[in-house]
Design an enzyme around this catalytic site. Structure first.
Site, PDB file in Angstrom:
ATOM      1  N   THR A  14      59.600  33.486  38.296  1.00  0.00           N
ATOM      2  CA  THR A  14      60.479  33.023  39.373  1.00  0.00           C
ATOM      3  C   THR A  14      61.609  32.141  38.869  1.00  0.00           C
ATOM      4  O   THR A  14      62.742  32.221  39.333  1.00  0.00           O
ATOM      5  CB  THR A  14      59.640  32.212  40.401  1.00  0.00           C
ATOM      6  OG1 THR A  14      58.693  33.092  40.992  1.00  0.00           O
ATOM      7  CG2 THR A  14      60.502  31.596  41.483  1.00  0.00           C
ATOM      8  N   ASP A  55      58.264  39.768  35.885  1.00  0.00           N
ATOM      9  CA  ASP A  55      57.354  39.047  36.771  1.00  0.00           C
ATOM     10  C   ASP A  55      56.042  38.950  35.993  1.00  0.00           C
ATOM     11  O   ASP A  55      55.620  39.935  35.376  1.00  0.00           O
ATOM     12  CB  ASP A  55      57.158  39.851  38.061  1.00  0.00           C
ATOM     13  CG  ASP A  55      56.323  39.103  39.087  1.00  0.00           C
ATOM     14  OD1 ASP A  55      56.866  38.777  40.143  1.00  0.00           O
ATOM     15  OD2 ASP A  55      55.118  38.867  38.829  1.00  0.00           O
ATOM     16  N   THR A  87      54.415  31.829  37.204  1.00  0.00           N
ATOM     17  CA  THR A  87      53.228  31.003  37.433  1.00  0.00           C
ATOM     18  C   THR A  87      51.969  31.832  37.700  1.00  0.00           C
ATOM     19  O   THR A  87      50.862  31.368  37.454  1.00  0.00           O
ATOM     20  CB  THR A  87      53.443  30.056  38.634  1.00  0.00           C
ATOM     21  OG1 THR A  87      53.769  30.832  39.789  1.00  0.00           O
ATOM     22  CG2 THR A  87      54.551  29.059  38.352  1.00  0.00           C
ATOM     23  N   ASP A  88      52.159  33.063  38.196  1.00  0.00           N
ATOM     24  CA  ASP A  88      50.987  33.837  38.638  1.00  0.00           C
ATOM     25  C   ASP A  88      49.952  34.065  37.539  1.00  0.00           C
ATOM     26  O   ASP A  88      48.754  33.978  37.787  1.00  0.00           O
ATOM     27  CB  ASP A  88      51.424  35.181  39.220  1.00  0.00           C
ATOM     28  CG  ASP A  88      52.128  35.021  40.564  1.00  0.00           C
ATOM     29  OD1 ASP A  88      52.019  33.928  41.165  1.00  0.00           O
ATOM     30  OD2 ASP A  88      52.778  35.985  41.020  1.00  0.00           O
ATOM     31  N   GLN A 269      32.092  31.423  41.048  1.00  0.00           N
ATOM     32  CA  GLN A 269      33.210  31.429  41.996  1.00  0.00           C
ATOM     33  C   GLN A 269      33.594  30.007  42.408  1.00  0.00           C
ATOM     34  O   GLN A 269      34.573  29.798  43.112  1.00  0.00           O
ATOM     35  CB  GLN A 269      32.830  32.258  43.223  1.00  0.00           C
ATOM     36  CG  GLN A 269      32.583  33.711  42.869  1.00  0.00           C
ATOM     37  CD  GLN A 269      32.017  34.531  44.007  1.00  0.00           C
ATOM     38  OE1 GLN A 269      32.076  34.142  45.172  1.00  0.00           O
ATOM     39  NE2 GLN A 269      31.473  35.687  43.683  1.00  0.00           N
TER      40      GLN A 269
HETATM   41  N1  ASP Z   1      55.559  36.260  40.737  1.00  0.00           N
HETATM   42  C1  ASP Z   1      56.073  35.181  39.926  1.00  0.00           C
HETATM   43  C2  ASP Z   1      55.570  35.373  38.516  1.00  0.00           C
HETATM   44  O1  ASP Z   1      54.483  35.010  38.215  1.00  0.00           O
HETATM   45  C3  ASP Z   1      55.667  33.884  40.467  1.00  0.00           C
HETATM   46  C4  ASP Z   1      56.236  32.680  39.749  1.00  0.00           C
HETATM   47  O2  ASP Z   1      56.842  32.747  38.705  1.00  0.00           O
HETATM   48  O3  ASP Z   1      56.044  31.583  40.261  1.00  0.00           O
HETATM   49  O4  ASP Z   1      56.294  35.893  37.700  1.00  0.00           O
END
Ligand code: ASP
Length: 335
Positions: A14, A55, A87-88, A269
């Protein structure tokens, strides 16, 4: 005094995306960062390389390996390296890098953002400034870390915990490694540097199961029989429990995996504390069938550690030994 040398390797996410109000997509990162955060070049002599622009859902073991090799090659020339990343899957990449870049003597700092760099209320500017600041500390921080919202986490202990808040990461079973408040602090429990060694093999044929009450074990048995699975990671309940009576019993999975020599790692979990297989009957039965408890490893690390152990363990017992041991600060010894 000359500024420290830092390399920024961009992989996407992102942070470097554009496109609102439509779906966000990767854009020209190099141009954006020079325009939006020129003060980075006042913190460090910063070189920029575009490793990928995806991404992070499209990151993969192949890309992790390429990234580890690139970092290993570049490290001697720099005080530290920043990896900008979505972040993912940042926690997976951080875990993989920590296992592949053993004995790091400098920081490898992953960062990203919740809002793109080009937006007014972006968190990307501060995260970049903090990450370059942390990377510039050199030998003081000899490990793979995630820098997010002014905190530093051990990479293989961190998890994405929030989709929409700026404090998107936490490390449930290890206090943060440091913070970037008015002062920059680095905690005493950071790792000690060892001789750097690239261990970049990974076996990615790992099958995961997220158990739920009433789950039918049959499709998973079929996977085990398929010959395509080299390791199994089961995310069980609580301390490592799962159904063990009637048609939903998962014990046949452990029996079959044992017969076929497929290593099984049992995680939980529940985010906090450690798996304790001997505590209940089902876990104890899994142990007797050769399964290994994941201790207090995160789920992300458990999966990547299985890939690593399968690639380096020469026998089933060897794989088990690697899974059980703490090789890069990823599990608390004794858990
Ligand atoms: N979908 C994005 C990614 O992980 C989310 C992010 O960067 O926050 O590339």
């Amino acid at each position: 005094m000359a500024l420290p040398k830092v390399l920024l390797l961009h992989t996407g996410g992102t942070l470097g995306m554009v496109g609102r109000p439509g779906p966000l997509r990767p854009s020209d990162f190099a141009e954006q960062i020079r325009e939006r955060v020129p003060e980075l070049w006042r913190i460090a002599r910063l070189d920029l390389e575009i490793f990928a622009n995806v991404d992070s859902s499209d990151m993969s073991p192949d890309l992790w390996q390429g990234l580890a090799r690139r970092i290993h090659e570049r490290l001697p020339k720099y005080e530290g390296i920043v990896v900008t990343h979505g972040t993912d899957t940042m926690a997976y990449t951080a875990s993989a890098l920590s296992l592949m870049l053993r004995g790091l003597d400098k920081p490898v700092v992953l960062t990203g953002s919740q809002r793109p760099l080009g937006e007014i209320r972006t968190d990307a500017r501060l995260n970049l400034i903090d990450a370059v600041t942390a990377a510039a500390r050199g030998a003081e921080l000899p490990e793979v870390v995630i820098c997010f919202d002014s905190r530093l986490f051990r990479g293989n202990r961190a998890r994405k915990v929030s989709i929409a808040e700026y404090d998107a990461f936490d490390s449930p079973n290890l206090p943060p490694l440091g913070g970037l408040g008015v002062e920059v602090t680095i905690a005493p429990h950071r790792r000690r540097a060892g001789p750097l060694k690239l261990m970049d093999r990974l076996e990615s044929r790992v099958h995961t199961i997220f158990a739920f009450p009433g789950m039918d074990p049959a499709p998973h048995l079929a996977w085990l029989e398929s010959g395509e699975v080299r390791g199994l990671v089961l995310f069980a309940f609580g301390a490592g429990n799962f159904a063990q009576v009637g048609p939903h019993s998962l014990l046949p999975l452990f029996e079959r995996a044992h017969e076929r020599g497929i290593p099984v790692l049992v995680g939980s979990q529940v985010p906090r504390n450690a798996v304790a297989l001997p505590m209940y009957e089902s876990g104890a039965a899994a142990l007797a069938l050769g399964a290994v408890g994941a201790g207090d490893m995160t789920p992300e690390t458990a999966v990547v550690k299985m890939m690593h152990a399968l690639a380096y363990g020469r026998s089933a017992a060897g794989v088990r030994r690697i899974l059980e041991s703490n090789v890069a600060g990823e599990r608390t010894p004794g858990t």
